[in-house]
Each structure stands twice: as structure tokens, then as C-alpha cells.
Design an enzyme around this catalytic site. Structure first.
Site, short mmCIF file in Angstrom:
data_model
loop_
_atom_site.label_atom_id
_atom_site.label_comp_id
_atom_site.label_asym_id
_atom_site.label_seq_id
_atom_site.Cartn_x
_atom_site.Cartn_y
_atom_site.Cartn_z
N SER A 48 0.86 -1.18 0.00
CA SER A 48 0.00 0.00 0.00
C SER A 48 0.90 1.23 0.00
CB SER A 48 -0.86 0.01 1.26
OG SER A 48 -1.48 -1.23 1.42
N HIS A 79 -5.88 -5.51 -4.12
CA HIS A 79 -4.50 -5.97 -4.31
C HIS A 79 -4.42 -6.71 -5.64
CE1 HIS A 79 -2.25 -5.57 -0.37
NE2 HIS A 79 -3.44 -5.08 -0.08
N HIS A 101 -0.64 -12.23 2.37
CA HIS A 101 -0.39 -12.04 3.79
C HIS A 101 -0.67 -13.34 4.54
CE1 HIS A 101 -1.55 -8.16 2.05
NE2 HIS A 101 -0.76 -7.61 2.93
N TYR A 103 -2.33 -13.61 7.19
CA TYR A 103 -3.72 -13.65 7.69
C TYR A 103 -4.70 -14.19 6.66
CZ TYR A 103 -4.33 -9.13 5.27
OH TYR A 103 -4.37 -8.13 4.34
N GLU A 104 -4.28 -14.27 5.41
CA GLU A 104 -5.18 -14.82 4.39
C GLU A 104 -5.30 -16.33 4.50
OE1 GLU A 104 -4.96 -12.73 0.42
OE2 GLU A 104 -3.16 -11.93 1.34
N ALA A 131 1.69 -0.37 4.46
CA ALA A 131 0.91 0.61 5.22
C ALA A 131 1.01 0.18 6.68
CB ALA A 131 -0.54 0.58 4.78
N MET A 228 0.92 -5.81 9.01
CA MET A 228 0.64 -7.25 8.90
C MET A 228 1.42 -7.91 7.76
SD MET A 228 -3.48 -6.90 9.32
CE MET A 228 -4.19 -5.71 10.46
N SER A 229 2.57 -7.37 7.43
CA SER A 229 3.34 -7.95 6.31
C SER A 229 4.83 -7.74 6.55
CB SER A 229 2.93 -7.25 5.00
OG SER A 229 3.32 -5.89 5.02
N ASN A 252 -2.45 5.54 9.88
CA ASN A 252 -3.32 5.84 11.02
C ASN A 252 -2.46 5.96 12.28
OD1 ASN A 252 -3.36 2.83 10.19
ND2 ASN A 252 -3.76 2.77 12.39
N HIS A 266 -10.40 -0.43 7.24
CA HIS A 266 -9.47 -0.67 6.14
C HIS A 266 -9.58 0.45 5.11
CE1 HIS A 266 -7.03 -2.85 3.28
NE2 HIS A 266 -8.01 -2.93 2.41
#
Ligand code: HPA
Length: 291
Positions: A48, A79, A101, A103-104, A131, A228-229, A252, A266
Site C-alpha cells: 500500500s 491488491h 499475507h 492472515y489470508e 501501510a 501485517m506484512s 493511522n 481498512h
């Protein structure tokens, strides 16, 4: 080298007509083919905030992840999934437009497969971007942080049998992010009229965002930004001896949301990354030109 990494690398090479790298030619019975276009010197993970950099690459060829046998594909909306091979700042580069990722639900070895393959294609430098939420109150939305160090809280991708062709069993991580590249990034940013933040990135599994207590915890243990990456990708790049430069786009401010109580979405993260994108793209283009 594992069959899967070798086959995937060979497939991408042949589809993009990239010459073989030493990983093949050094190996007993390794590839004997020659010719093809030069191996990319730089790999870029367009997270991102860096997506628009794809437009600055003089594209020689692209390859959709969907066309590569047994290759992980992102399930996150927005993505894209493809490799872009071309020239940027006078260098041959290969960019990943889209990453997967943990989490996927992919096994960690699948998550890092694309970066493994970039390293096997011959890159000497990997530039990663993401991000991230700002953990330190000093960071503001829209800041770009050059990653100085990281804390990996995602499973380590080197767990399991070690592939000695790729790297050592116990991989050195004393300088995960290259100091000279960090200094170059600061220099270029200053010349372009802005300053970079610098700090430690915490890589977590997600996909839930942090609770207020977790924000305090991750800041206390030394984190400046969280996402998260990235950290598993950097671990495998270092395992293969590739130098790394990383950027977090602060989308953020977690310390603030902790007190304001407003929900984090998101959509907000994606919107904030859009605003800083031109700065980050200009910075990365010029850094690549000066490598
Ligand atoms: N936390 C985790 N990952 C993120 C965040 C965050 O606040 N912002 C963007 N990616």
C-alpha cells in the site's frame, strides 16, 4: 533448492525471457541455457502506498500471478497480482504488484515464495513497502518511515528444513535493513523537500487491528509502527544475502485512536496511503537510480 522455488523461478524466467542467475548455473546439472534479458538488480514489493510506482517502470513484460502454476494469490480487494519486469532509474527491476499475507490463511512458506523467487532471479537489493499504524505519538498520518529494524511476530519462514543452496541454517539478522541504503533514502528525501521518519516496524499476523492495550504493549517493546506484512519477506531476503530497504507509510495514528475511541477501518487505511503515494514513489525511483 526446493523443486517449487526452482520450478517457479524457471517458469517466471522463461515467461519474461530473463537470463538464468548463478543459482542455476552453479548447481550440478544446473541450467545450461544462456541469453535472455538481464537479471533484475532490484526487486520491489509494491505494498500500500507504492502501487503507483508501477506506472513509472518502463515495462518490458508483465506476468499475472494467476498464470504461474501453484502460485499464491491475494484475496484482499484492491491488491492486484502480477510481476512487472522493466527499467526504473536506469536499472533492471522486477516489481511485485500485490503480495499475500499470512492472515489470508496461506502457510508462511507460501507467503514468502514470491520474494524467494525474486532473490533467485538475481536481485541484489529488495525494496519493501507497507501501510502501517503509528505506535509512537511522534508520527502523523501521511508520514513515511524508513524501517531501521523490525520485530517479527509472524511465524518465521525459515522454520523447517534449511535449504543450504539458499542460505545458512542460522541466519544473521544483526543488520536486517541496510544502513547505507537508509542513509541514501534520507539524503534523497531531503533533496526532494521532505524528511523521513525512522523506526522499528512490528510485523503481526492481524487481521484484527490492535486493542488499546496492545498498542501500548507494542510501543513499550520497541515498536514505532505496526502492520501485517513485510517481516517474513525481509527474513528470507536476508537469508539469501539480499540487501533490504523498507518503508512504512503511516496511515493511522494508533495512540490517537486509542484515546479517541473512533473505529479504525481498512477504507481509512487505504485512503490515507493514497495521499502520500506520490512522495514515496518519487523517493523510491530516485533511490533506485542512485543504487
Ligand atoms: N495495525 C496493523 N496493521 C495496519 C495498521 C494498524 O493500525 N494500519 C495499517 N496496517
Amino acid at each position: 533448492m526446493s523443486e517449487r522455488i526452482r520450478n517457479t523461478t524457471c517458469f517466471i524466467r522463461s515467461r519474461l525471457n530473463i537470463a538464468p542467475h548463478r543459482y542455476y548455473t552453479d548447481m550440478p546439472g544446473g541450467a545450461v541455457e544462456t541469453g535472455g534479458l538481464p537479471a533484475p538488480q532490484v526487486g520491489i514489493v509494491l505494498g500500500s502506498g507504492l502501487g503507483a510506482l508501477a506506472d513509472s517502470i518502463e515495462t518490458i513484460g508483465t506476468l499475472d500471478y494467476a498464470e504461474i502454476p501453484d502460485f499464491p494469490r491475494s484475496t484482499v480487494p484492491g491488491h492486484r497480482g502480477r510481476f512487472i519486469y522493466g527499467r526504473l532509474g536506469g536499472k533492471y527491476v522486477i516489481a511485485m504488484e500485490g503480495r499475500v499475507h499470512y492472515y489470508e490463511g496461506y502457510p508462511i512458506r507460501d507467503v514468502v515464495l514470491p520474494v524467494r523467487v525474486l532473490c533467485c532471479l538475481g536481485i541484489e537489493t529488495l525494496i519493501v513497502s507497507n501501510a502501517a499504524g503509528g505506535l509512537t505519538p511522534l508520527f502523523q498520518v501521511g508520514d513515511i518511515m524508513v524501517i531501521e529494524d523490525h520485530i517479527n511476530l509472524i511465524p518465521n519462514p525459515l522454520v523447517g528444513p534449511n535449504d543450504a543452496v539458499l542460505g545458512e541454517r542460522f541466519s544473521d539478522m544483526t543488520q536486517p535493513y541496510d544502513r547505507k541504503l537508509i542513509a541514501l533514502a534520507h539524503r534523497v528525501a531531503r533533496e526532494q523537500g521532505f524528511s523521513l521518519q525512522q523506526g522499528c516496524y512490528v510485523g503481526t499476523t492481524g487481521p484484527s487491528y490492535e486493542t488499546p492495550a496492545e498498542v501500548r504493549y507494542f510501543h513499550t517493546i520497541g515498536g514505532d509502527a505496526i502492520g501485517m506484512s513485510t517481516t517474513p519477506e525481509v527474513i528470507v531476503a536476508r537469508h539469501q544475502g539480499v540487501s533490504v530497504l523498507g518503508f512504512s507509510l503511516i496511515t493511522n495514528a494508533l495512540r490517537r485512536s486509542e484515546t479517541s475511541g473512533s473505529p479504525l477501518t481498512h477504507a481509512e487505511v487505504v485512503e490515507a496511503s493514497g495521499e502520500a503515494t506520490p512522495r514515496l514513489c518519487a523517493l523510491v525511483s530516485e533511490v533506485v537510480a542512485r543504487l
